[in-house]
Design a protein around this motif. Sequence first.
Motif, PDB file in Angstrom:
ATOM      1  N   MET A   1       0.836  -1.184   0.000  1.00 31.48           N
ATOM      2  CA  MET A   1       0.000   0.000   0.000  1.00 31.48           C
ATOM      3  C   MET A   1       0.876   1.241   0.000  1.00 31.48           C
ATOM      4  O   MET A   1       1.875   1.315   0.698  1.00 31.48           O
ATOM      5  N   ILE A   2       0.491   2.233  -0.794  1.00 24.35           N
ATOM      6  CA  ILE A   2       1.243   3.485  -0.887  1.00 24.35           C
ATOM      7  C   ILE A   2       0.501   4.557  -0.111  1.00 24.35           C
ATOM      8  O   ILE A   2      -0.700   4.745  -0.280  1.00 24.35           O
ATOM      9  N   ASP A   3       1.216   5.242   0.759  1.00 23.21           N
ATOM     10  CA  ASP A   3       0.639   6.381   1.463  1.00 23.21           C
ATOM     11  C   ASP A   3       1.048   7.639   0.727  1.00 23.21           C
ATOM     12  O   ASP A   3       2.227   7.930   0.584  1.00 23.21           O
ATOM     13  N   TRP A   4       0.071   8.390   0.223  1.00 27.82           N
ATOM     14  CA  TRP A   4       0.338   9.616  -0.509  1.00 27.82           C
ATOM     15  C   TRP A   4       0.356  10.793   0.456  1.00 27.82           C
ATOM     16  O   TRP A   4      -0.550  10.961   1.253  1.00 27.82           O
ATOM     17  N   LEU A   5       1.393  11.585   0.392  1.00 27.73           N
ATOM     18  CA  LEU A   5       1.474  12.797   1.188  1.00 27.73           C
ATOM     19  C   LEU A   5       1.157  13.970   0.284  1.00 27.73           C
ATOM     20  O   LEU A   5       1.727  14.109  -0.790  1.00 27.73           O
ATOM     21  N   SER A   6       0.234  14.810   0.696  1.00 30.00           N
ATOM     22  CA  SER A   6      -0.187  15.933  -0.140  1.00 30.00           C
ATOM     23  C   SER A   6       0.089  17.255   0.541  1.00 30.00           C
ATOM     24  O   SER A   6       0.041  17.359   1.763  1.00 30.00           O
ATOM     25  N   PHE A   7       0.369  18.243  -0.259  1.00 28.98           N
ATOM     26  CA  PHE A   7       0.594  19.610   0.194  1.00 28.98           C
ATOM     27  C   PHE A   7      -0.618  20.399  -0.256  1.00 28.98           C
ATOM     28  O   PHE A   7      -0.733  20.769  -1.409  1.00 28.98           O
ATOM     29  N   TYR A   8      -1.579  20.617   0.642  1.00 33.56           N
ATOM     30  CA  TYR A   8      -2.811  21.288   0.253  1.00 33.56           C
ATOM     31  C   TYR A   8      -3.397  22.039   1.441  1.00 33.56           C
ATOM     32  O   TYR A   8      -2.900  21.958   2.554  1.00 33.56           O
ATOM     33  N   GLY A   9      -4.459  22.788   1.180  1.00 33.33           N
ATOM     34  CA  GLY A   9      -5.142  23.530   2.220  1.00 33.33           C
ATOM     35  C   GLY A   9      -4.617  24.946   2.348  1.00 33.33           C
ATOM     36  O   GLY A   9      -3.744  25.393   1.608  1.00 33.33           O
ATOM     37  N   ASN A  10      -5.176  25.674   3.306  1.00 28.79           N
ATOM     38  CA  ASN A  10      -4.829  27.070   3.505  1.00 28.79           C
ATOM     39  C   ASN A  10      -3.352  27.260   3.846  1.00 28.79           C
ATOM     40  O   ASN A  10      -2.724  28.219   3.396  1.00 28.79           O
ATOM     41  N   THR A  11      -2.777  26.349   4.624  1.00 29.08           N
ATOM     42  CA  THR A  11      -1.359  26.448   4.973  1.00 29.08           C
ATOM     43  C   THR A  11      -0.497  26.380   3.726  1.00 29.08           C
ATOM     44  O   THR A  11       0.454  27.152   3.565  1.00 29.08           O
ATOM     45  N   ALA A  12      -0.818  25.489   2.818  1.00 32.48           N
ATOM     46  CA  ALA A  12      -0.059  25.366   1.574  1.00 32.48           C
ATOM     47  C   ALA A  12      -0.206  26.614   0.717  1.00 32.48           C
ATOM     48  O   ALA A  12       0.776  27.135   0.185  1.00 32.48           O
ATOM     49  N   VAL A  13      -1.423  27.120   0.586  1.00 30.56           N
ATOM     50  CA  VAL A  13      -1.666  28.315  -0.213  1.00 30.56           C
ATOM     51  C   VAL A  13      -0.887  29.498   0.339  1.00 30.56           C
ATOM     52  O   VAL A  13      -0.224  30.232  -0.399  1.00 30.56           O
ATOM     53  N   GLN A  14      -0.949  29.692   1.649  1.00 25.84           N
ATOM     54  CA  GLN A  14      -0.234  30.815   2.269  1.00 25.84           C
ATOM     55  C   GLN A  14       1.276  30.653   2.138  1.00 25.84           C
ATOM     56  O   GLN A  14       2.007  31.636   1.960  1.00 25.84           O
ATOM     57  N   SER A  15       1.771  29.424   2.212  1.00 24.59           N
ATOM     58  CA  SER A  15       3.211  29.175   2.049  1.00 24.59           C
ATOM     59  C   SER A  15       3.675  29.526   0.643  1.00 24.59           C
ATOM     60  O   SER A  15       4.724  30.136   0.457  1.00 24.59           O
ATOM     61  N   ILE A  16       2.900  29.138  -0.350  1.00 26.94           N
ATOM     62  CA  ILE A  16       3.245  29.437  -1.742  1.00 26.94           C
ATOM     63  C   ILE A  16       3.217  30.938  -1.983  1.00 26.94           C
ATOM     64  O   ILE A  16       4.097  31.499  -2.635  1.00 26.94           O
ATOM     65  N   LYS A  17       2.213  31.621  -1.458  1.00 28.17           N
ATOM     66  CA  LYS A  17       2.092  33.069  -1.646  1.00 28.17           C
ATOM     67  C   LYS A  17       3.231  33.836  -0.981  1.00 28.17           C
ATOM     68  O   LYS A  17       3.539  34.956  -1.377  1.00 28.17           O
ATOM     69  N   HIS A  18       3.859  33.239   0.005  1.00 32.50           N
ATOM     70  CA  HIS A  18       4.924  33.898   0.762  1.00 32.50           C
ATOM     71  C   HIS A  18       6.198  34.084  -0.072  1.00 32.50           C
ATOM     72  O   HIS A  18       6.989  34.977   0.182  1.00 32.50           O
TER      73      HIS A  18
END
Length: 87
Positions: free
Chosen positions: A1-18
């Motif tokens: 089984m593969i566990d997928w880690l995702s970068f999403y949500g408000n924290t991700a959006v704010q990090s990218i905008k930074h």
Amino acid sequence: MIDWLSFYGNTAVQSIKHFDADLALIYATGFSKRLLTTNTLYESVIARTMLENAQKTIVFLADNAEDYEATSMIVKRERLGRVQVIS
């Protein structure tokens, strides 16, 4: 089984905008005359944020993505003037 880690949500959006990114690389599963699309809402939120904040964007299309719209919208085609699409 593969566990997928995702970068999403408000924290991700704010990090990218930074950060002022010179280049964003985005993977899209659909590219029609109307929209650039992804398979999930999570992907579309992050990709849209990257499109809005990077100086230049390169979009890689999935196989058979041309003239196809996937589930979730990223952005309307008319807003993709500075985007390079590679299929």
